[in-house]
Design a protein around this motif. Structure first.
Motif, PDB file in Angstrom:
ATOM      1  N   UNK A 331      71.961  46.052  26.868  1.00 16.79           N
ATOM      2  CA  UNK A 331      71.960  47.290  27.665  1.00 16.79           C
ATOM      3  C   UNK A 331      73.375  47.642  28.091  1.00 16.79           C
ATOM      4  N   UNK A 334      75.067  49.198  25.151  1.00 15.76           N
ATOM      5  CA  UNK A 334      74.580  50.561  24.877  1.00 15.76           C
ATOM      6  C   UNK A 334      75.135  51.565  25.887  1.00 15.76           C
ATOM      7  N   UNK A 335      75.234  51.139  27.134  1.00 12.27           N
ATOM      8  CA  UNK A 335      75.803  52.014  28.172  1.00 12.27           C
ATOM      9  C   UNK A 335      77.293  52.229  27.919  1.00 12.27           C
ATOM     10  N   UNK A 338      78.952  55.041  24.578  1.00 11.41           N
ATOM     11  CA  UNK A 338      79.340  56.452  24.729  1.00 11.41           C
ATOM     12  C   UNK A 338      80.468  56.647  25.742  1.00 11.41           C
ATOM     13  N   UNK A 391      66.596  45.471  40.023  1.00 11.53           N
ATOM     14  CA  UNK A 391      66.351  45.663  38.590  1.00 11.53           C
ATOM     15  C   UNK A 391      67.543  45.128  37.796  1.00 11.53           C
ATOM     16  N   UNK A 392      67.592  45.556  36.529  1.00 11.12           N
ATOM     17  CA  UNK A 392      68.706  45.145  35.654  1.00 11.12           C
ATOM     18  C   UNK A 392      70.013  45.842  36.028  1.00 11.12           C
ATOM     19  N   UNK A 393      69.924  46.835  36.905  1.00 13.09           N
ATOM     20  CA  UNK A 393      71.055  47.746  37.085  1.00 13.09           C
ATOM     21  C   UNK A 393      72.352  47.035  37.452  1.00 13.09           C
ATOM     22  N   UNK A 396      73.779  44.813  34.689  1.00 16.90           N
ATOM     23  CA  UNK A 396      74.311  45.650  33.607  1.00 16.90           C
ATOM     24  C   UNK A 396      75.634  46.276  34.034  1.00 16.90           C
TER      25      UNK A 396
ATOM     26  N   UNK B  27      71.105  59.864  21.354  1.00 14.99           N
ATOM     27  CA  UNK B  27      71.813  59.423  22.566  1.00 14.99           C
ATOM     28  C   UNK B  27      70.941  59.619  23.795  1.00 14.99           C
ATOM     29  N   UNK B  30      68.045  57.035  23.856  1.00 17.98           N
ATOM     30  CA  UNK B  30      68.515  55.690  24.226  1.00 17.98           C
ATOM     31  C   UNK B  30      68.756  55.619  25.726  1.00 17.98           C
ATOM     32  N   UNK B  31      69.397  56.649  26.247  1.00 19.90           N
ATOM     33  CA  UNK B  31      69.692  56.628  27.680  1.00 19.90           C
ATOM     34  C   UNK B  31      68.439  56.741  28.532  1.00 19.90           C
ATOM     35  N   UNK B  34      66.935  53.364  28.672  1.00 21.84           N
ATOM     36  CA  UNK B  34      67.684  52.520  29.602  1.00 21.84           C
ATOM     37  C   UNK B  34      67.249  52.815  31.026  1.00 21.84           C
ATOM     38  N   UNK B  38      65.499  50.299  33.643  1.00 19.30           N
ATOM     39  CA  UNK B  38      66.105  49.975  34.927  1.00 19.30           C
ATOM     40  C   UNK B  38      65.105  50.145  36.053  1.00 19.30           C
ATOM     41  N   UNK B  41      62.003  47.382  35.688  1.00 18.46           N
ATOM     42  CA  UNK B  41      62.278  45.963  35.902  1.00 18.46           C
ATOM     43  C   UNK B  41      62.455  45.632  37.374  1.00 18.46           C
ATOM     44  N   UNK B  42      62.733  46.640  38.187  1.00 18.39           N
ATOM     45  CA  UNK B  42      62.925  46.368  39.601  1.00 18.39           C
ATOM     46  C   UNK B  42      61.659  46.487  40.401  1.00 18.39           C
ATOM     47  N   UNK B  43      60.580  46.935  39.731  1.00 18.89           N
ATOM     48  CA  UNK B  43      59.333  47.146  40.472  1.00 18.89           C
ATOM     49  C   UNK B  43      58.719  45.823  40.886  1.00 18.89           C
TER      50      UNK B  43
END
Lengths: 527, 359
Positions: A331, A334-335, A338, A391-393, A396, B27, B30-31, B34, B38, B41-43
């Motif tokens: 992730x 990917x972030x 760009x 979360x993953x934030x 990442x 693009x 994909x975003x 993501x 995000x 996964x935090x739930x």
């Protein structure tokens, strides 16, 4: 660099905002808290900025440690690189590939491997070589960074012009040609690699902490743990930041000539370096060093039979850590793609502002990992809702902050190879820079994007300092798990986990080599 | 020709548009993925419990995994790391007081748990499993419960100590018989080493406690960064002996190093060996208080205690549990201290020892 742009577009603003939010703003906030603390108690904090007493000694020792590692890799790696580049045999060719393949193995695998080897030597031969302390730490760190020095040396040799070598050979011996012509030409690049290794050795505490020695970058982590104050952590980190900025300033001129040199294709490989019989033994020694550097982690990790018997259990018991590491690393990549593309494109096209952005980018790359984590917590802890904070934030973001600057640097270098007249010609047909970018530059940049993505992925998999701080409850990366277990010494479980990382690193190295092959074919060059 | 050129131009433009649109769509997709990842996964999972633990991961992880298997409650652990000792985790809990993220704190020692109680970040819970524990192992209002114990011991390198009497008291650190550069303690500002310093202050008095550490420093006894570092240096043959915890020392024994574990001050009239209990506490306003209580009950069960002793994490049990410990501690003379007094000394020793060892 001629400024061929008229204005900044919205996607560029977006990329800069994202990059700033992840990498720059958290650091600036910590700096702000630090300055606030300084103004409240100037005397106390000036003592922190100019470390004295125990901290002063620690900073001096840490700087000495980094200097030792960078000096050893400069000399040993430089000589190994020259030998690998010059000697034309299948063995050398294989070794070159192996060096590239194993360049991405994380530092803790080297730590595990070398402590096991020295233990074995002590047991079998009755020696009493210490497996803790500065000595083994310097050895392991040097072995970890040796491929970096070798690769930089080979890149430098690649850009030396063959006609100059041939001209020198008319009047002088091979040795004189090497010392008086080749060495001065490759030395700037070798010094760049030495500078990078110095900075990384100064800012990363993984290997030293595993061998029981404290270095200054660990103080940043313990200071924050003890006080919970990001401003104090920033002040503690300031001496290290100042040293790394000074190193970068000192290498600025070399970096410029490296960038122009690496872009120049060379037919050095056709004329090569030749050495007389006097250098046979040193050359053989260099080859042995390279073989040992590759063989020690490879053999220790793969030939431990006790590790294989429980490997399946080890892997199944660590599936959550393995998948978590893979997910956050991918992730982050990917972030970063760009964002890095846009910023790298801006750097290559803009004039002075592009240079300023590049300078900030380089500085962000050198920020100690624990300070990255601390800064992210200080900015986002109270702003983000729980669902995002847990979360993953944050993991990442920490990986992006750590390694996106590296991706920017790699893509910028490659952007520099693209003839600007392509863009200028395309501008005659359309003013849409995004379309120009996609149609003219993206294809050329693709190999560099892939290579830097793979590099970032593997570095993210091995990252410790920042992710340790920002991982949410219940989550753990493979590296953090290995690091925690390694404090109890080498066990089958740890070796099993290191084996997984080792295989992933080899695969990543293979991808980078394949992509390099594509780039070489397109430029009709090669090692 | 003109018509074909126009058609070709149009086709070229359409293809260009399509490629560009495809790129942008990819693009955006994909975003979006993501962003969804995000958020999801935090739930919060419905049946979970968040445990902050300073107990070393290789000892605590099996217990947490066993708990998860038995109860079906998903455990979300946050482990301590060697560098930060317990202090980092404790500061994290205090920093999160406005919005507690942890349910339970399982500590490998006691002083920092008492600090959390003082900071007001704990909530009382008296587990039914604590009934057999001695009264001094239970905070009177139920804010924490102590169980099991690790001892502060000497780890001695048997090869290096040949021909010399083995140490048997912490006062041997001041004896000239043992070269100061060959004996070590961990820095007494963190973890169990700090707790031991506070215990000595409580037992001997502030003056004598201070004098002991001052003399250690004046002798130039080696001060290392952690108990595991002390263990490694002794096991490695760089030091004769050092003070560490039983679990750290056991690691070296299990690796076949030439070391021995000695309980200090066991003689008649000696001050005894300090045994530091584990403690467990419920965090105030944690996200899953009921599951937190279930975990505390599980941790205090005799079966769990047995597993912790068998793994080598704890050596001392104050309940009637039949178990074979890899580091036997039967009938050892323990240091007789009041933990409240130990805690009261923590700030004093932090100040004094920082002055001696840091500044």
């Amino acid at each position: 660099m001629k400024n061929i742009r008229k204005s900044i577009k919205i996607y560029e603003y977006l990329a800069f905002i994202i990059f700033a939010a992840i990498a720059l703003l958290p650091l600036l906030l910590s700096a702000f808290y630090g300055l606030k603390n300084v103004s409240a108690s100037p005397i106390k904090y000036i003592e922190m900025i100019i470390p004295s007493g125990r901290k002063g000694v620690l900073l001096a020792k840490s700087t000495g440690y980094a200097l030792a590692v960078s000096s050893i890799t400069l000399m040993v790696g430089g000589w190994c690189g020259v030998v690998l580049f010059s000697v034309k045999s299948n063995l050398m060719r294989s070794l070159r590939w192996l060096v590239l393949l194993t360049a991405l193995i994380p530092p803790y695998i080297h730590a595990l491997a070398w402590s096991d080897v020295l233990n074995l030597i002590n047991k079998r031969l009755g020696f009493n070589i210490s497996i803790t302390g500065w000595g083994i730490s310097i050895l392991t760190q040097s072995m970890h960074f040796l491929p970096v020095a070798i690769i930089f040396t080979m890149i430098a040799l690649k850009s030396v012009r063959a006609d100059i070598i041939d001209a020198g050979r008319i009047f002088h011996s091979e040795g004189t040609v090497f010392l008086k012509i080749v060495l001065p030409m490759i030395l700037p690049v070798m010094l760049i690699s030495s500078g990078i290794i110095f900075i990384l050795s100064l800012t990363d505490y993984t290997i030293p902490s595993l061998f029981g020695i404290n270095i200054y970058s660990m103080e940043i982590f313990t200071q924050f743990s003890a006080g919970g104050n990001p401003g104090d952590a920033f002040i503690i980190a300031l001496p290290v930041l100042i040293i790394t900025i000074l190193i970068i300033m000192g290498l600025k001129g070399f970096i410029k000539s490296f960038l122009s040199g690496v872009l120049r294709s060379s037919d050095m490989s056709s004329t090569g370096l030749k050495f007389g019989s006097a250098t046979e033994y040193p050359a053989a020694l260099a080859v042995m060093v390279v073989i040992v550097q590759i063989a020690v982690p490879a053999c220790v990790i793969t030939f431990d039979t006790s590790m294989w018997t429980d490997l399946f259990k080890t892997i199944s018991g660590s599936m959550s850590e393995i998948s978590y590491s893979l997910i956050i690393s991918m992730t982050a990549v990917l972030v970063s793609i760009p964002v890095s593309l846009v910023i790298a494109n801006y750097i290559s096209e803009a004039g002075l502002s592009g240079k300023i952005v590049m300078l900030f980018n380089i500085i962000l790359f050198t920020v100690p990992s624990s300070l990255v984590g601390i800064s992210l917590i200080s900015l986002w802890n109270s702003i983000l809702p729980d669902s995002l904070y847990n979360s993953l934030l944050l993991p990442v973001m920490s990986l992006t902050a750590r390694f996106a600057p590296l991706m920017v640097m790699i893509i910028s270098v490659q952007s520099g190879t693209i003839d600007k007249t392509f863009t200028e010609a395309a501008l005659l047909h359309t003013s849409d820079r995004l379309r120009i970018f996609v149609k003219t530059r993206l294809n050329i940049l693709l190999p560099g994007i892939i290579a830097s993505s793979v590099l970032m992925f593997i570095l993210s998999m091995g990252e410790l300092g920042a992710t340790l701080l920002v991982m949410p409850p219940g989550a753990s990366t493979l590296t953090v798990k290995i690091y925690n277990y390694l404090h109890y010494g080498s066990t089958e479980a740890v070796k099993g986990l290191c084996f997984i990382v080792f295989i992933v690193s080899l695969f990543a190295g293979y991808v980078v080599i394949s992509v390099s092959g594509i780039i070489r074919k397109s430029k009709s060059g090669g090692f | 020709m003109q018509l074909f050129a126009t058609a070709a131009e149009i086709r070229y433009k359409v293809l260009e548009e399509t490629t560009l649109k495809k790129t942008l769509k990819l693009l955006v997709m994909v975003n979006l993925l993501i962003i969804v990842a995000l958020f999801t996964t935090g739930c919060k999972i419905k049946n979970e419990v968040v445990i902050y633990t300073s107990v070393d991961r290789n000892f605590s992880e099996p217990v947490l995994q066993e708990f998860e298997k038995e109860t079906g409650i998903k455990v979300k652990p946050v482990y301590d790391v060697e560098a930060a000792k317990t202090t980092g985790l404790v500061n994290k809990i205090i920093a999160e007081r406005e919005k507690a993220r942890a349910d339970v704190f399982w500590n490998g020692e006691i002083a920092q748990t008492m600090r959390l109680k003082q900071e007001g970040v704990l909530t009382p819970y008296v587990s039914s499993e604590s009934s057999e524990l001695p009264e001094n192992f239970k905070q009177p209002e139920g804010y924490w419960t102590a169980f099991g114990g690790r001892a502060r011991v000497f780890i001695v390198n048997t090869d290096m100590i040949k021909g010399i009497d083995k140490p048997d008291s912490i006062y041997d650190f001041l004896e000239s018989e043992y070269p100061s550069k060959k004996i070590a303690i961990a820095k007494p500002l963190f973890g169990t080493t700090a707790t031991q310093a506070a215990a000595l202050y409580a037992l001997l008095g502030k003056k004598d406690g201070y004098d002991f550490y001052k003399k250690l420093h004046e002798r130039n006894v080696v001060v290392l960064d952690g108990n595991s570092v002390v263990r490694d240096y002794v096991a490695d043959g760089k030091l004769m002996f050092g003070l560490t915890d039983t679990d750290d020392a056991l690691g070296a024994v299990e690796r076949g190093k030439p070391v021995e574990i000695i309980y200090p001050d066991q003689d008649e009239g000696g001050i005894g060996t300090l045994v530091i209990p584990n403690t467990v506490a419920l965090i105030k306003d944690g996200p899953n208080p009921d599951n937190g209580k279930i975990f505390i009950d599980y941790l205090l069960k005799k079966d769990t205690m047995k597993k912790l002793i068998e793994s080598g994490w704890c050596q001392v049990t104050v309940r009637d549990i039949e178990v074979k410990s890899p580091v036997p501690a039967n009938n050892i003379r323990t240091m007789n201290v009041e933990w409240e007094q130990v805690f009261e000394n923590m700030d004093t020793i932090n100040k004094d020892l920082k002055e001696i060892f840091v500044d």
